[in-house]
Enzyme design. Sequence first.
Site, short mmCIF file in Angstrom:
data_model
loop_
_atom_site.label_atom_id
_atom_site.label_comp_id
_atom_site.label_asym_id
_atom_site.label_seq_id
_atom_site.Cartn_x
_atom_site.Cartn_y
_atom_site.Cartn_z
N THR A 12 -6.83 -9.81 -7.02
CA THR A 12 -6.22 -8.62 -7.56
C THR A 12 -7.31 -7.59 -7.84
OG1 THR A 12 -4.65 -7.80 -9.21
CG2 THR A 12 -6.36 -9.30 -9.99
N GLU A 13 -6.94 -6.33 -7.91
CA GLU A 13 -7.89 -5.24 -8.19
C GLU A 13 -9.00 -5.11 -7.15
OE1 GLU A 13 -7.20 -3.09 -10.53
OE2 GLU A 13 -5.51 -4.27 -11.28
N LYS A 16 -6.03 -2.82 -2.68
CA LYS A 16 -5.03 -2.92 -1.61
C LYS A 16 -4.31 -1.59 -1.39
CE LYS A 16 -2.63 -6.31 -3.28
NZ LYS A 16 -3.45 -6.49 -4.49
N THR A 17 -4.01 -0.90 -2.48
CA THR A 17 -3.27 0.36 -2.34
C THR A 17 -4.12 1.43 -1.70
OG1 THR A 17 -1.93 -0.17 -4.28
CG2 THR A 17 -1.97 2.12 -3.58
N LYS A 38 6.32 -1.62 -0.67
CA LYS A 38 5.84 -2.49 -1.75
C LYS A 38 7.06 -3.26 -2.25
CE LYS A 38 2.64 -3.44 -5.09
NZ LYS A 38 1.24 -3.87 -4.90
N SER A 42 4.75 -5.19 -10.18
CA SER A 42 4.76 -5.34 -11.63
C SER A 42 3.66 -4.46 -12.20
CB SER A 42 4.57 -6.80 -12.03
OG SER A 42 3.37 -7.32 -11.50
N ASP A 55 1.28 2.17 -7.62
CA ASP A 55 0.94 1.79 -6.25
C ASP A 55 2.05 2.22 -5.28
OD1 ASP A 55 -1.30 0.63 -7.32
OD2 ASP A 55 -0.62 -1.44 -7.07
N GLU A 116 2.57 -3.77 1.50
CA GLU A 116 1.51 -4.14 0.56
C GLU A 116 1.99 -5.26 -0.35
OE1 GLU A 116 -0.74 -2.45 -3.35
OE2 GLU A 116 -0.22 -0.97 -1.81
#
Length: 227
Positions: A12-13, A16-17, A38, A42, A55, A116
């Site tokens: 995560t982080e 990706k976006t 997407k 969350s 995102d 995504e």
Amino acid sequence: MTKTYFVTGTDTEVGKTVVSCALLQAAKQLGYQTAGYKPVASGSEQTAQGLRNSDALFLQANSTLALTYQEVNPIVFEAPTSPHIISEKVGQPIDFSVMTDGLIHLQSKAQWVLVEGAGGWYTPLSAQESYADWVVEQQLPVIMVVGIKLGCINHALLTAQAIKQSGLKLVGWVANEVEPAGAYQAEYLATLHRSLNAPCLGIIPHKNIELLANVGSYIDVRCLLTV
């Protein structure tokens, strides 16, 4: 036939976006009608229009088609945690059929669909199923985002191996410099180029989110045209 790709991350982080928007921009430059998707998000804010995930809003803004928020993000949760946790807490099961219906709808409208994911490859969507299970069900080619920092080589190789073991093809990867380049940045990148059996689609330098509108210039998707 609509080209569809699934974007996953080594963690995560990892951006990706940012990478998904860059891919959408690069496809637009080749003349494709594009749609960002997407399916599950969350970590969202309550607005006058309902829950909105940042995102998903970026994907909506970087799609060439005028899409409603619901088309881009059909399943959305407010709490910033793993989807399976908040899904259980609020009593809203994540239904694969909803995710699939949304994808089929976008494929009927766009020439290039960028899906995504959430978190990493094995992000759980329920106690029994992961995001990877849905991607395997859909048989989507995968693009991997590698956040360039200490530890990224191990994370990238493990993720690439997991994708291969799932029976899917890793069609490309993108290096995203999630922090300012360190002393061994060149060595990290050289090792990834040597070790990953997929083309590097681009290297996105460490930038502020305000510059997202120009990030597609760092990406070359021409090698995906035959995938």
